[in-house]
Design an enzyme around this catalytic site. Structure first.
Site, mmCIF file in Angstrom:
data_model
loop_
_atom_site.group_PDB
_atom_site.id
_atom_site.type_symbol
_atom_site.label_atom_id
_atom_site.label_comp_id
_atom_site.label_asym_id
_atom_site.label_seq_id
_atom_site.Cartn_x
_atom_site.Cartn_y
_atom_site.Cartn_z
ATOM 1 C CG ASP A 55 -1.986 1.009 1.225
ATOM 2 O OD1 ASP A 55 -1.704 2.173 0.876
ATOM 3 O OD2 ASP A 55 -3.134 0.671 1.583
ATOM 4 C CD GLU A 107 -10.509 1.681 1.057
ATOM 5 O OE1 GLU A 107 -9.836 0.638 1.117
ATOM 6 O OE2 GLU A 107 -11.467 1.902 1.817
ATOM 7 C CG HIS A 164 -8.955 -3.712 -1.411
ATOM 8 N ND1 HIS A 164 -10.089 -3.099 -1.896
ATOM 9 C CD2 HIS A 164 -8.492 -2.923 -0.418
ATOM 10 C CE1 HIS A 164 -10.300 -1.977 -1.222
ATOM 11 N NE2 HIS A 164 -9.353 -1.850 -0.309
ATOM 12 C CG HIS A 219 -6.608 -2.941 3.838
ATOM 13 N ND1 HIS A 219 -5.900 -1.842 3.395
ATOM 14 C CD2 HIS A 219 -7.889 -2.769 3.420
ATOM 15 C CE1 HIS A 219 -6.717 -1.049 2.741
ATOM 16 N NE2 HIS A 219 -7.932 -1.587 2.739
#
Length: 129
Positions: free
Chosen positions: A29, A88, A93, A95
């Site tokens: 990220d 977002e 996805h 994290h």
């Protein structure tokens, strides 16, 4: 219009790649909560995590576990936290966040790394896969 993650998957936007296979991609990220904050995405653009077909969903979790194991060997931390938020970017996805304190999971605590630090970190995690 393709999501930013689809553009990364397609190679239109560069990333600090950790690993990839036919179905998934893991990359650092660029706005991390903690050193080593990694995203695991299916290559197929699907907006919501629970809209993913069962086999692909299970594959994403297995892929994420493999990345988390390497991440924990690379970045000193108490554990690897996992979050699926999905607000977002309209592309499912996961994290993976190395944790030493709860604040690192709030998405308010951010750290900065240089390009060289990102590149070195990606290579170090890859070495532990």
């Amino acid at each position: 219009m393709p999501s930013i993650f689809t553009r990364i998957v397609n190679g239109e936007i560069p990333c600090y790649k950790i690993a990839e296979d036919d179905n998934f991609l893991a990359f650092l990220d660029v706005n991390p909560n903690a050193n080593g904050h990694t995203l695991c995405v299916p290559k197929q653009e699907i907006d919501k995590i629970f809209d993913i077909e069962d086999d692909l969903y299970l594959g994403l979790m297995q892929f994420s576990k493999r990345i988390a194991t390497a991440l924990e060997k690379t970045v000193p931390c108490k554990r690897i936290g996992m979050a699926v938020i999905g607000l977002e970017v309209p592309h499912a996805h996961v994290h993976l966040i190395p944790l030493n304190e709860m604040g690192e999971m709030t998405f308010k605590h951010k750290v900065s790394l240089t390009k060289e630090e990102f590149e070195t970190l990606a290579k170090d995690i890859q070495a532990n896969l």
